[in-house]
Design an enzyme around this catalytic site. Structure first.
Site, PDB file in Angstrom:
ATOM      1  N   HIS A 274       0.836  -1.205   0.000  1.00  0.00           N
ATOM      2  CA  HIS A 274       0.000   0.000   0.000  1.00  0.00           C
ATOM      3  C   HIS A 274       0.869   1.253   0.000  1.00  0.00           C
ATOM      4  CE1 HIS A 274       0.310   1.029   4.346  1.00  0.00           C
ATOM      5  NE2 HIS A 274       0.253  -0.256   4.579  1.00  0.00           N
ATOM      6  N   ASP A 286       6.423   0.613   6.525  1.00  0.00           N
ATOM      7  CA  ASP A 286       4.961   0.501   6.431  1.00  0.00           C
ATOM      8  C   ASP A 286       4.431   1.630   5.571  1.00  0.00           C
ATOM      9  OD1 ASP A 286       2.314  -0.168   6.797  1.00  0.00           O
ATOM     10  OD2 ASP A 286       2.216   0.495   8.870  1.00  0.00           O
ATOM     11  N   GLU A 320      -4.755   2.351   2.874  1.00  0.00           N
ATOM     12  CA  GLU A 320      -4.859   1.143   3.717  1.00  0.00           C
ATOM     13  C   GLU A 320      -4.979   1.517   5.173  1.00  0.00           C
ATOM     14  OE1 GLU A 320      -3.456  -2.179   6.272  1.00  0.00           O
ATOM     15  OE2 GLU A 320      -2.575  -0.194   6.044  1.00  0.00           O
ATOM     16  N   GLU A 321      -4.132   2.473   5.601  1.00  0.00           N
ATOM     17  CA  GLU A 321      -4.010   2.749   7.036  1.00  0.00           C
ATOM     18  C   GLU A 321      -5.310   3.203   7.681  1.00  0.00           C
ATOM     19  OE1 GLU A 321      -1.705   1.781   8.703  1.00  0.00           O
ATOM     20  OE2 GLU A 321       0.146   1.821   7.556  1.00  0.00           O
ATOM     21  N   ASP A 349       2.778  -6.437   3.537  1.00  0.00           N
ATOM     22  CA  ASP A 349       2.509  -5.319   4.447  1.00  0.00           C
ATOM     23  C   ASP A 349       2.836  -5.682   5.890  1.00  0.00           C
ATOM     24  OD1 ASP A 349       1.672  -2.893   5.496  1.00  0.00           O
ATOM     25  OD2 ASP A 349      -0.445  -3.459   5.538  1.00  0.00           O
ATOM     26  N   HIS A 420       3.948   2.687  12.538  1.00  0.00           N
ATOM     27  CA  HIS A 420       3.052   3.762  12.989  1.00  0.00           C
ATOM     28  C   HIS A 420       3.715   4.765  13.932  1.00  0.00           C
ATOM     29  CE1 HIS A 420      -0.961   1.422  12.113  1.00  0.00           C
ATOM     30  NE2 HIS A 420      -0.068   1.280  11.160  1.00  0.00           N
TER      31      HIS A 420
END
Lengths: 465, 465
Positions: A274, A286, A320-321, A349, A420
């Site tokens: 993503h 990520d 996506e997130e 991912d 994150h």
């Protein structure tokens, strides 16, 4: 040594009607080319340096899409195009939090994605402390009303990130459960394994009919500090100021590149990552790593002297997130005839750690492909796992439509240290580990595109991951 | 096993007139008590939770002094008192920096201690990139004038922190050297070994007659980002806004506690750490650990059935971080007769890692004490090193006054990952490692207080550390 071992194994592979000896040899060659290539690292380096973080719907998201289109075109894919995805937007704004009593201290904190803000004066309230969201759910409203709920659930390292699943509910549902009991805000211990002073953001949800209260995460050392004060037995008071706010819907895009199949171009193997990321880090592991792995694998197949039998479709999913928006949009837009022609789908991912296991979700006639994959991947440390693969977040809705999937499982021991957080930066990617990922993906994608035996109907049942 | 080994070694120790067999046995007993005690950890936990960061001259510095006085009194020391230290003050203010071109990205950055700020509009300028301060010094003014100097000197991990010494000049003197060539500001790659996204602060200097320009450090991943853009060959432009400013002088205090000597109370063994810290972390390893080690060691000696022959003086030095102000004030206030009675001085200020080596600076008659220390400390992994000890930052000016010193050298492999960053938090201290430190310090201090042979005159010459 590895090459020798690989050759021996390939030589001893039982004949499988679904795949020729030549297919297996080519997959092994692609695998070994990938191990020697820096293509994926160069791609993620370019994305991190030239774009950086790319929150879904942000200006940088647009830059990332332009970067992706240009990059995929320059790699020489047969087709490069986009598909629109409608998403909600959200602005992080600023955040400031401190412990006011019994000992004034500053907190390292991050708003959760989707959270509302406080008013200008912020919120001053006593802490209602819980070890988990289950304890919160079981609490009396009197213990919570008017307070700031703090959920202190710990997450411990695991290769497969097991405790992410058992911990993340505090982040996604904490605000709803706290608001049901009259809380003014919810703070959580970061859903991550880093001992360092980074707060982990991530998406949270509200529920129709339940008050929308601000939600944020504090770093592990700051959670320890709150816990230490709570354990001293005096009331702990916090101050929280947050200017986050939801915004209007906007349109972003799945960016797609293809190597057109030579025999059955309408039959498609999807490999993906993503493109969006959270905004406080660089979006390297990520999921810069994931899009780089998928693109580098596709590029190696494109550079073969001849096209594979079926089409390789590289998808950089959007958004996506914030809730798998790109994945759901793709599933909807391709529902029916198109998805029926999807041979296989998979997403990378879970960072950039070495792949150690291949899970599949194939029907019985997929066994020769499973065995071929096992033989080609074993020399790079990937062993065959179960047949209950989920495929990855953005393809997780495709098995319900009958689409076969695989999960090339990465070592995620340190993934949740960076994931994150502001610390998701390029230096967390080891080039040799990233190359091993491409090696596994390119061999998998190529064999899936050459395989003539049906992988359907796929088994139903729970995902094994 | 360790205890058995220790007993064997002590039994075989050659008789030394300077120390009795009973002294050695008592030192070994203190050492073993320390290994079983959580006293030091409890102290640093209390300091971190109940005070937190304590920048020299800040309100929290006052809280830390009050905490120290109360805590040392409650531990039952024979005397607890303070000595005034005049220091300059400095306010960090806020900082914001980004790369403006060729690719706009946010930077994680920290003002260096003592830096002036920018004006409200900040500074926009092109980067003049250097691998080291030596390269900057050798540069042509034309390449620097009107630009923001960036010094990219790397620092690599070492047990003894070797590269701190070879790297820190960029931080302390970068602003002067850059300003001499007409730069508008200086930024540096953090003087630290953390791969994580923390900027390392630390004190910097201006020079009379040279323009005072803002100075700040970016995290290692952010330095990598700047470097990657510079290497692409296009001009890199930065924007820097900083509201730091120097303030008026103020008075802080060295906080001192004593175990009064039974035979020669005016002869003093100094064990110490520094009470101040930088403001972005919790000041746990730098130097909450040091004051906790010194106080816990003193407390164990205080709890003996009888007082040691000479006085144990525990000093929590003030304002080390901004330039050893507490150390210099102490040296000045005690110059002459008082320092002449200092048997030995030492400071713990290299984190909380295990001690692996004992260096000394003793005259020839100190050899029996050196040997006794070696025998008592060897069972806990501390071997005898050289006789060129510096003693630690706040006592580093005492050898010039003839005062013997020791350095109990800690494993600093990870010290510069946390040092001077927001990540200097309590969870970086391992309780068992901290207890091993106390074990070494208490045995050392006790033997030094019992030792009847003169440690003077000390050797001159360079510090071996």
């Amino acid at each position: 040594m590895r090459k020798l071992l690989a050759s021996l194994l390939i030589a001893s592979l039982p004949a499988a009607a679904a795949l020729s000896e030549q297919d297996i040899q080519t997959a092994a060659k692609l695998r070994d080319q990938a191990l020697q290539s820096s293509q994926a690292y160069d791609l993620v380096e370019s994305l991190v340096v030239e774009v950086g973080p790319r929150l879904a719907g942000s200006d940088n998201n647009k830059k990332a899409e332009a970067w992706a289109i240009n990059k995929l075109k320059s790699l020489g894919f047969d087709k490069v195009y986009t598909e629109a995805v409608t998403i909600p937007t959200w602005t992080r704004g600023t955040i400031h939090a401190e412990i006011e009593a019994p000992y004034r201290q500053h907190l390292v904190i991050s708003a959760l994605g989707g959270s509302v803000g406080t008013d200008e004066n912020g919120i001053n309230a006593e802490v209602a402390f819980f070890d988990s969201i289950d304890d919160l759910k079981a609490a009396d409203a009197k213990a919570v009303k008017g307070k700031i709920v703090f959920i202190n659930k710990r997450m411990v390292r695991a290769q497969d990130g097991f405790q992410y699943g058992t911990t993340v509910a505090g982040r996604s549902k904490g605000a709803v459960e706290a608001a049901k009991l009259g809380a003014k805000a919810v703070l959580i211990r970061s859903v991550g394994t880093s001992p360092h002073r980074f707060a982990h953001t991530g998406v949270m949800r509200y529920q129709e009919g339940v008050a929308r209260i601000p939600a944020a995460a504090v770093s592990v050392p700051d959670a320890d500090l709150i816990e230490a004060m709570v354990k001293r037995g005096q009331p702990v008071r916090l101050h929280l100021e947050l200017s986050a706010e939801p915004g209007p819907d906007t349109t972003v895009h799945n960016v797609i590149a293809e190597v057109t199949g030579s025999e059955k171009p309408d039959e498609v193997v999807v490999i993906s990552g993503h493109l969006d990321s959270w905004d406080e880090g660089q979006g390297a592991i990520d999921d810069g790593a994931g899009v780089a792995i998928a693109a580098a694998a596709g590029k190696l197949i494109k550079d073969l002297p001849q096209r594979p039998k079926r089409t390789i479709r590289v998808i950089f999913y959007a958004a996506e997130e914030i809730g798998l928006y790109g994945g759901y949009a793709y599933a909807e837009q391709h529902q029916g005839k198109s998805l029926a022609k999807h041979v296989l789908a998979a997403e990378s991912d879970f960072g950039a750690g070495r792949i150690y296991r291949l899970d599949t979700r194939f029907g019985p006639e997929g066994e020769p492909l499973r065995q071929a994959l096992a033989k080609v991947l074993m020399p790079i440390g990937v062993d065959l796992g179960n047949n209950q693969a989920g495929g990855g977040p953005d393809v997780s809705m495709l098995p319900a439509q009958g689409v076969p999937v695989v999960s090339l499982r990465q070592d995620g021991t340190y993934y949740f240290d960076y994931h994150h957080t502001p610390d998701d930066t390029l230096n967390k990617i080891k080039p040799d580990e990233l190359a091993q990922n491409v090696a596994a993906w390119v061999a998998m994608a190529y064999l899936a595109a050459q395989n003539d035996a049906p992988l359907r109907p796929i088994p139903e049942g729970n995902f094994g991951e």
